[in-house]
Design a protein around this motif. Structure first.
Motif, PDB file in Angstrom:
ATOM      1  N   ALA A  69       0.736  -1.196  -0.225  1.00  0.00           N
ATOM      2  CA  ALA A  69      -0.003  -0.029   0.091  1.00  0.00           C
ATOM      3  C   ALA A  69       0.856   1.099   0.275  1.00  0.00           C
ATOM      4  O   ALA A  69       0.606   2.201  -0.645  1.00  0.00           O
ATOM      5  CB  ALA A  69      -0.905  -0.084   1.247  1.00  0.00           C
ATOM      6  N   ASP A  76      -4.273  -4.300  -7.736  1.00  0.00           N
ATOM      7  CA  ASP A  76      -5.486  -3.516  -7.893  1.00  0.00           C
ATOM      8  C   ASP A  76      -5.473  -2.539  -6.595  1.00  0.00           C
ATOM      9  O   ASP A  76      -5.407  -1.212  -6.678  1.00  0.00           O
ATOM     10  CB  ASP A  76      -6.540  -4.081  -8.420  1.00  0.00           C
ATOM     11  CG  ASP A  76      -6.624  -4.511  -9.775  1.00  0.00           C
ATOM     12  OD1 ASP A  76      -6.125  -3.840 -10.636  1.00  0.00           O
ATOM     13  OD2 ASP A  76      -7.278  -5.519  -9.959  1.00  0.00           O
ATOM     14  N   VAL A  77      -5.752  -3.323  -5.380  1.00  0.00           N
ATOM     15  CA  VAL A  77      -6.110  -2.572  -4.116  1.00  0.00           C
ATOM     16  C   VAL A  77      -5.030  -3.232  -3.064  1.00  0.00           C
ATOM     17  O   VAL A  77      -5.802  -4.314  -2.753  1.00  0.00           O
ATOM     18  CB  VAL A  77      -7.477  -2.510  -3.959  1.00  0.00           C
ATOM     19  CG1 VAL A  77      -7.693  -1.835  -2.545  1.00  0.00           C
ATOM     20  CG2 VAL A  77      -8.287  -2.147  -4.982  1.00  0.00           C
ATOM     21  N   PRO A  78      -4.022  -3.076  -2.877  1.00  0.00           N
ATOM     22  CA  PRO A  78      -3.184  -3.558  -1.990  1.00  0.00           C
ATOM     23  C   PRO A  78      -3.763  -3.695  -0.523  1.00  0.00           C
ATOM     24  O   PRO A  78      -3.555  -4.914   0.238  1.00  0.00           O
ATOM     25  CB  PRO A  78      -1.981  -2.645  -1.678  1.00  0.00           C
ATOM     26  CG  PRO A  78      -1.909  -1.629  -2.987  1.00  0.00           C
ATOM     27  CD  PRO A  78      -3.522  -1.777  -3.414  1.00  0.00           C
ATOM     28  N   GLN A  79      -4.779  -2.732  -0.101  1.00  0.00           N
ATOM     29  CA  GLN A  79      -5.123  -2.838   1.147  1.00  0.00           C
ATOM     30  C   GLN A  79      -6.262  -4.230   1.448  1.00  0.00           C
ATOM     31  O   GLN A  79      -6.220  -4.906   2.568  1.00  0.00           O
ATOM     32  CB  GLN A  79      -6.051  -1.611   1.536  1.00  0.00           C
ATOM     33  CG  GLN A  79      -5.102  -0.544   1.435  1.00  0.00           C
ATOM     34  CD  GLN A  79      -4.844   0.147   0.571  1.00  0.00           C
ATOM     35  OE1 GLN A  79      -5.222  -0.328  -0.770  1.00  0.00           O
ATOM     36  NE2 GLN A  79      -4.339   1.590   0.279  1.00  0.00           N
ATOM     37  N   THR A  80      -6.405  -4.842   0.222  1.00  0.00           N
ATOM     38  CA  THR A  80      -7.682  -5.832   0.092  1.00  0.00           C
ATOM     39  C   THR A  80      -6.786  -7.038   0.329  1.00  0.00           C
ATOM     40  O   THR A  80      -7.596  -8.252   0.485  1.00  0.00           O
ATOM     41  CB  THR A  80      -8.511  -5.783  -0.755  1.00  0.00           C
ATOM     42  OG1 THR A  80      -7.778  -5.859  -1.989  1.00  0.00           O
ATOM     43  CG2 THR A  80      -9.346  -4.467  -1.000  1.00  0.00           C
ATOM     44  N   GLU A 101       1.297   6.797  -6.760  1.00  0.00           N
ATOM     45  CA  GLU A 101       0.495   7.851  -7.223  1.00  0.00           C
ATOM     46  C   GLU A 101       1.011   9.209  -6.931  1.00  0.00           C
ATOM     47  O   GLU A 101       0.693  10.030  -7.904  1.00  0.00           O
ATOM     48  CB  GLU A 101      -0.837   7.647  -6.353  1.00  0.00           C
ATOM     49  CG  GLU A 101      -1.607   6.477  -6.663  1.00  0.00           C
ATOM     50  CD  GLU A 101      -2.253   6.384  -7.980  1.00  0.00           C
ATOM     51  OE1 GLU A 101      -2.726   7.296  -8.612  1.00  0.00           O
ATOM     52  OE2 GLU A 101      -1.973   5.314  -8.674  1.00  0.00           O
ATOM     53  N   THR A 124       3.475  -2.129  -8.116  1.00  0.00           N
ATOM     54  CA  THR A 124       1.912  -1.943  -7.988  1.00  0.00           C
ATOM     55  C   THR A 124       1.377  -1.830  -9.456  1.00  0.00           C
ATOM     56  O   THR A 124       0.129  -2.355  -9.695  1.00  0.00           O
ATOM     57  CB  THR A 124       1.314  -1.071  -7.042  1.00  0.00           C
ATOM     58  OG1 THR A 124       1.874   0.328  -7.341  1.00  0.00           O
ATOM     59  CG2 THR A 124       1.973  -1.344  -5.570  1.00  0.00           C
ATOM     60  N   ASN A 125       1.926  -0.709 -10.239  1.00  0.00           N
ATOM     61  CA  ASN A 125       1.334  -0.298 -11.431  1.00  0.00           C
ATOM     62  C   ASN A 125       1.978  -1.370 -12.686  1.00  0.00           C
ATOM     63  O   ASN A 125       1.500  -1.042 -13.792  1.00  0.00           O
ATOM     64  CB  ASN A 125       1.292   0.976 -11.769  1.00  0.00           C
ATOM     65  CG  ASN A 125       2.516   1.453 -12.311  1.00  0.00           C
ATOM     66  OD1 ASN A 125       3.496   0.823 -12.026  1.00  0.00           O
ATOM     67  ND2 ASN A 125       2.712   2.705 -12.625  1.00  0.00           N
ATOM     68  N   ASP A 145      -2.897  -3.791 -13.572  1.00  0.00           N
ATOM     69  CA  ASP A 145      -1.838  -3.502 -12.806  1.00  0.00           C
ATOM     70  C   ASP A 145      -1.684  -4.809 -12.014  1.00  0.00           C
ATOM     71  O   ASP A 145      -2.611  -5.465 -11.622  1.00  0.00           O
ATOM     72  CB  ASP A 145      -2.420  -2.343 -11.719  1.00  0.00           C
ATOM     73  CG  ASP A 145      -2.281  -0.838 -12.313  1.00  0.00           C
ATOM     74  OD1 ASP A 145      -1.933  -0.820 -13.433  1.00  0.00           O
ATOM     75  OD2 ASP A 145      -2.869   0.022 -11.710  1.00  0.00           O
ATOM     76  N   GLU A 164       2.061   1.925  -3.485  1.00  0.00           N
ATOM     77  CA  GLU A 164       0.960   2.396  -4.355  1.00  0.00           C
ATOM     78  C   GLU A 164       0.934   4.025  -4.047  1.00  0.00           C
ATOM     79  O   GLU A 164       0.530   4.769  -5.013  1.00  0.00           O
ATOM     80  CB  GLU A 164      -0.360   1.736  -3.920  1.00  0.00           C
ATOM     81  CG  GLU A 164      -1.470   2.241  -4.882  1.00  0.00           C
ATOM     82  CD  GLU A 164      -2.797   1.570  -4.410  1.00  0.00           C
ATOM     83  OE1 GLU A 164      -3.662   1.351  -5.321  1.00  0.00           O
ATOM     84  OE2 GLU A 164      -3.047   1.649  -3.294  1.00  0.00           O
ATOM     85  N   GLU A 165       0.862   4.386  -2.702  1.00  0.00           N
ATOM     86  CA  GLU A 165       0.984   5.801  -2.358  1.00  0.00           C
ATOM     87  C   GLU A 165       1.874   6.489  -3.125  1.00  0.00           C
ATOM     88  O   GLU A 165       1.826   7.658  -3.645  1.00  0.00           O
ATOM     89  CB  GLU A 165       0.814   5.908  -0.973  1.00  0.00           C
ATOM     90  CG  GLU A 165       0.684   7.371  -0.629  1.00  0.00           C
ATOM     91  CD  GLU A 165       1.022   7.483   1.154  1.00  0.00           C
ATOM     92  OE1 GLU A 165       0.990   8.694   1.523  1.00  0.00           O
ATOM     93  OE2 GLU A 165       0.863   6.614   1.506  1.00  0.00           O
TER      94      GLU A 165
END
Length: 776
Positions: A88, A129-133, A95, A110-111, A126, A91-92
């Motif tokens: 996560a 998609d959503v690392p938090q999940t 972005e 991540t991407n 990617d 990913e931050e």
């Protein structure tokens, strides 16, 4: 000649206030150009437009995307990077990296555009998609995928899954320092924020944009620290050696005005940009300006101590020193001007600025300095007399053993010369900076844990439009990539063939047996088109394929290799391509290639420049001394100091950088200083006054010996201060010039007198032999 010099000196004293005002006005005008001085933070400025490696690099840039990058590298203190929470964070950063000014692409774990089969369709998305999940098992699966993708393994993630990099590609405007500053401000703000929020993870920032920024920061650091330090050292040294407060003040005025005027004229009015090498110009000018002033000041103080009035001493000092000071200033300017032969524009700028500074310093030392000394109250202390007495005692020891000194000195020089073959060129641009620079620390750490900043790229032609889809071409690219992966200097290879193999696999249901180059050209072209259409904006293949799809870029990431190892690797690549794929032969390009061979290219260029400078300086000496024999003898103390200095260096290291190509040119005009002054005094005693060689050497030591060691001491201290620079090129240049100047004084005080005495005696014996016998 002495008559008009005396008249000139008297006029200076008589019109001293007017002279001071005129000098102040001239200096103020020249120095006012300082408001136009700008820094250059483009590493390309180190290369001329004709440099073939720069041309190849810029051609690569025009063909593909920009090579300018920023890398945020992160590594937790414990554990792997492939956990849901840490993914996560990646990913931050990804972005936020997109918000970096001038960014056109961001690549991260991540991407990463991962392909997979979805029935008969190709899915490109990617990697995360959503690392938090993600749960722990999902995160581990991501790690397994990443390590099996040759495009990102050992580039965006380390093989032990502990380190990763987020890479932003930027298209930087040229000749705009503010652009680099904006990009770095954003990148550093992101870095600081990550460090604050995640103290359990180490974050570092590197890349070519950080390299460019480090050049300007190093230049500013030198100007803000070394120049003030030089002022303090000069003031203390001059005062302690002369014990004259007024003389010290007048000297500081001369050196300050010389530096300000030269920098304002060259860097300001002529619009030359300031770089780390040229940022050393003020310190160099301060140093060489002191050398001129010291000779005039010391001679004046000695004459005052012997009973002359201040004005009489000023006139005598100008009379005695006019010729030697002018000659040394001209030869110093010639030496620095020879840097114009350099293949590195920053050193041309350094040479021109220092040459102008040397001439301005001479003009001020024979005008402003005597005028100021005529105005200020000056008293002569006994310190210089004691130094003169010690110098006369030293002269007696030298005169007593000329043959022993000659043999010993020549043996030492020959011994040091024997070590020169140990030296080899090695240029790594990361090592241009010491550990005080953030870029150096970050780059070394990143190279140790993930990937290096040294990259070279091949633009491999297919020979036809759309030829990148030709299976035969892709197979050759793959073969070349596989060959390069076996080379010990290579840590990662990015090749278009890996993209094609992955697409082929995904288009065949992700079957492992299809992880290979497609067999059919038309099918390969369709696969490639489908893949490109599926890629999101900013993550296309423009960084690997040219516009008409006739060539692809293959990039090698290298270990921290030397110049010799780089050349060996390039030679192996050349041999493989010529033997196995001559139709797609290409010579590599990249920042690493440019800097790796900058030393050799400058050595070739400076060999010519130094030879011309030596020839001109030798002609100046012969004309000034008006004696062919003394002119030839002068070559010995002028040629041997650089040889001996590099021999001493070879005792401690076997590697030199491109800074070494400028040492001789920089030092040449300075080491002539002592030779000129000593020989001019020797000539006056030996030829004009008819004294014996021994008495002529005594005269030279007694009249100029003190001024020589004092000025040399100042030169050594001045250039040694450059060793404090965080820019290694400046530091090593300062160290070696200081060493060369120190060696030159030893040779001038030991070898030169021995040569003069021995050759002088032979001439005396020859003259006596041809004299007719007296008539009985």
């Amino acid at each position: 000649m002495n008559g008009w010099i005396v008249s000139y000196a008297k006029a200076i004293i008589k019109l001293r206030w007017l002279v001071v005002l005129l000098c102040l006005g001239g200096v103020a005008f020249l120095a006012s150009g300082g408001r136009f001085i700008q820094f250059s933070n483009d590493y390309r400025y180190f290369f001329t437009e004709q440099n073939p490696n720069l041309q190849a690099f810029e051609q690569l840039e025009r063909t593909y995307t920009s090579p300018d990058t920023l890398l945020w590298v992160m590594r937790p203190h414990e554990g792997k990077i492939t956990t849901p929470g840490r993914l996560a964070i990646i990913e931050e950063i990804t972005e936020r990296a997109w918000q970096t000014p001038f960014s056109i692409r961001v690549d991260s774990l991540t991407n990463y555009q991962h392909t997979s089969a979805d029935g008969d369709d190709l899915t490109v998305r990617d990697l995360i998609d959503v690392p938090q999940t993600l749960n722990d098992a999902g995160a581990r699966a991501i790690g397994d995928i990443a390590l099996n993708e040759p495009i990102i393994a050992d580039r965006l993630i380390s093989d032990d899954e502990t380190t990763t990099a987020i890479v932003a590609t930027l298209r930087m405007p040229r000749d705009d320092m503010a652009a680099t500053t904006k990009a770095m401000d954003h990148a550093r703000a992101l870095l600081a924020d990550m460090r604050e929020k995640h103290p359990d993870i180490r974050f570092e920032l590197t890349g070519s944009v950080a390299l460019s920024n480090s050049f300007s920061e190093a230049a500013q650091a030198d100007l803000s620290t070394l120049t003030p330090a030089m002022y303090i050292v000069l003031a203390l040294v001059v005062f302690l050696l002369t014990r004259s407060l007024s003389g010290t003040v007048a000297t500081l005025f001369v050196v300050t005005f010389s530096a300000f005027a030269a920098m304002g004229l060259v860097m300001g009015w002529f619009g030359v940009k300031l770089t780390p090498p040229s940022s050393g110009a003020p310190t160099i000018i301060l140093t060489i300006a002191v050398a001129d002033s010291i000779h005039i000041l010391v001679t004046m103080l000695v004459q005052m101590r012997k009973g002359m009035t201040k004005h009489e001493a000023i006139i005598e000092s100008l009379r005695v020193n006019w010729g030697p000071v002018f000659l040394t200033s001209v030869t110093t300017a010639i030496g620095f001007a020879s840097l114009n032969f350099s293949d590195a524009p920053p050193f041309r700028d350094l040479g021109n600025t220092a040459a102008v500074g040397a001439l301005i310093a001479w003009a001020l030392s024979v005008s402003f300095l005597p005028a100021m000394l005529a105005i200020l109250p000056v008293t002569a202390k006994g310190a210089l007399v004691k130094q003169s007495e010690w110098m006369e005692s030293f002269a007696e020891k030298v005169i007593a053993r000329p043959r022993v000194l000659l043999v010993v000195m020549l043996a030492i020089i020959a011994g040091l010369t024997a070590f020169l073959p140990r030296l080899t060129f090695n240029d790594r641009f990361v090592e241009y900076f010491d550990d005080r620079m953030e870029f150096r620390v970050a780059s070394d750490w990143a190279a140790d844990h993930l990937t290096g900043i040294y990259q070279i790229s091949y633009s491999l032609p297919s020979g036809e439009t759309g030829g990148v889809s030709n299976p035969e071409y892709v197979a050759k690219v793959e073969a070349f990539a596989n060959y390069m992966r076996t080379q010990p200097e290579v840590v990662h290879v990015s090749a278009f063939s890996d993209v094609m193999k992955r697409i082929n696999k995904s288009m065949h249901g992700d079957r492992e047996d299809y992880y290979r180059v497609p067999d059919d050209r038309q099918m390969a072209a369709q696969f490639l088109l489908l893949y490109e259409m599926s890629l999101p904006y900013g993550l296309d293949l423009n960084d690997q394929i040219n516009v008409d799809k006739s060539s692809t870029k293959l990039t090698l990431t290298l270990t921290d290799i030397s110049t010799t190892e780089m050349q060996d690797l390039i030679n192996r690549g050349d041999d493989w391509l010529k033997e196995n794929a001559p139709d797609m032969y290409a010579y590599p390009a990249g920042q690493a290639v440019m800097f790796a061979f900058i030393g050799r290219s400058n050595f070739d260029a400076m060999t010519t420049g130094t030879a011309i400078a030596l020839l001109l300086i030798s002609l100046c000496l012969m004309l000034a001394l008006r004696n062919l024999k003394l002119g030839i003898i002068s070559l010995v103390p002028n040629l041997t100091p650089p040889v001996a200095a590099f021999g001493i260096l070879a005792l401690f290291t076997t590697e030199v950088g491109f800074w070494s190509t400028f040492v001789i040119a920089t030092a040449l005009g300075l080491i002539v200083d002592a030779t000129v002054h000593f020989l001019s005094k020797y000539r006056r005693a030996n030829i004009e006054q008819g004294k014996s060689p021994e008495d002529s050497v005594r005269y030279a030591f007694s009249t100029v010996g003190t001024a020589l060691w004092v000025s040399t001491f100042v030169l050594v201290i001045g250039f040694a201060i450059l060793a404090l620079s965080p820019f290694k090129v400046n530091a090593m240049l300062g160290i070696m010039v200081a060493l060369t100047v120190a060696v030159a004084l030893i040779i001038d005080f030991l070898l030169l007198p021995a040569l003069l005495i021995i050759t002088g005696k032979k001439k005396q014996l020859s003259d006596q032999a041809v004299q007719p016998a007296p008539a009985e």
